[in-house]
Design a protein around this motif. Sequence first.
Motif, PDB file in Angstrom:
ATOM      1  N   PRO A  24      27.824  38.200  41.686  1.00  0.00           N
ATOM      2  CA  PRO A  24      29.017  38.508  42.475  1.00  0.00           C
ATOM      3  C   PRO A  24      30.257  38.726  41.610  1.00  0.00           C
ATOM      4  N   GLY A  25      31.166  39.546  42.108  1.00  0.00           N
ATOM      5  CA  GLY A  25      32.430  39.797  41.426  1.00  0.00           C
ATOM      6  C   GLY A  25      33.511  40.188  42.418  1.00  0.00           C
ATOM      7  N   ARG A  26      34.776  40.115  41.977  1.00  0.00           N
ATOM      8  CA  ARG A  26      35.916  40.485  42.817  1.00  0.00           C
ATOM      9  C   ARG A  26      36.683  41.615  42.144  1.00  0.00           C
ATOM     10  N   VAL A  27      36.915  42.700  42.861  1.00  0.00           N
ATOM     11  CA  VAL A  27      37.605  43.860  42.304  1.00  0.00           C
ATOM     12  C   VAL A  27      39.088  43.538  42.099  1.00  0.00           C
ATOM     13  N   ILE A  35      36.823  50.826  37.345  1.00  0.00           N
ATOM     14  CA  ILE A  35      37.187  49.628  38.095  1.00  0.00           C
ATOM     15  C   ILE A  35      37.170  48.434  37.150  1.00  0.00           C
ATOM     16  N   ALA A  36      37.923  47.408  37.511  1.00  0.00           N
ATOM     17  CA  ALA A  36      37.880  46.131  36.803  1.00  0.00           C
ATOM     18  C   ALA A  36      37.541  45.054  37.818  1.00  0.00           C
ATOM     19  N   ALA A  37      36.643  44.168  37.449  1.00  0.00           N
ATOM     20  CA  ALA A  37      36.222  43.117  38.365  1.00  0.00           C
ATOM     21  C   ALA A  37      36.161  41.786  37.640  1.00  0.00           C
ATOM     22  N   GLU A  38      36.500  40.727  38.347  1.00  0.00           N
ATOM     23  CA  GLU A  38      36.418  39.369  37.805  1.00  0.00           C
ATOM     24  C   GLU A  38      35.028  38.826  38.074  1.00  0.00           C
ATOM     25  N   VAL A  98      35.900  36.082  33.496  1.00  0.00           N
ATOM     26  CA  VAL A  98      36.266  37.171  32.605  1.00  0.00           C
ATOM     27  C   VAL A  98      36.437  38.422  33.454  1.00  0.00           C
ATOM     28  N   VAL A  99      37.088  39.423  32.871  1.00  0.00           N
ATOM     29  CA  VAL A  99      37.226  40.710  33.542  1.00  0.00           C
ATOM     30  C   VAL A  99      36.291  41.699  32.872  1.00  0.00           C
ATOM     31  N   VAL A 100      35.461  42.351  33.666  1.00  0.00           N
ATOM     32  CA  VAL A 100      34.598  43.403  33.144  1.00  0.00           C
ATOM     33  C   VAL A 100      35.113  44.742  33.665  1.00  0.00           C
TER      34      VAL A 100
END
Length: 224
Positions: A24-27, A35-38, A98-100
């Motif tokens: 799971p991740g948050r945009v 896009i960057a997601a946490e 982290v941010v990917v």
Amino acid sequence: MSLETDNFIYLQRDVTVTRTDLLPGRVLWVDGAMIAAEVDVATFPDAAGKKLTILFEDGRRFVMQEAVVEGVIDHEAVDERSYDEQSRMNFDQDSRPVVVTLKRIGDPVLAESRECYRVRTVPFNMTVSFGGCPECALTDISQTGFAVVSDESFEPNSAVEAVLPGKDGLVEGHVRIQSVRKLRNGRFRYGVAVFGPGMQNACASLATELQRQMIRRKVTVRGS
């Protein structure tokens, strides 16, 4: 509905015949194809150049889109996450966000063969009987196994008694410890595989139902 800030996504990697893990991740932001997601670094060790798949809700559809990892950046949380956000992202005491950054490729297509995806179950606050503990927190589940948090110590590959809810009531059986992770609070997170037709059917049924609920779950995010 296209991806927007604060949308939740799932990153798919390490696809096998029997199971696909969804991380799971948050945009955090969207800029065209970028896009960057946490995400949680503990579950996302991939480096730049790695190809993966993004899965997300597009209206009432569950879709998938290929992407390439552009980079992974350590960062401090810019805001206080809600309980729902932490639960959806499966953060615990050992998590380090982290941010990917990802570059999307092509257009989204309908996601198929979702039956074997691993479902993060923390938002459902579910517990199962595991070993000598009647209420261990269930943290994720797939058609072939699940993960729980327990105070008890077990060795890898050992068999442990467990109880899962089935279609016609509780199902008792044994599971095999596949992985052990000690948490900072002294507890243990166990990844287990189920065996025996009763437990396998109960695990598959519960995973499918929770996956259905998770995909349809609507998240209320805090206004900026």
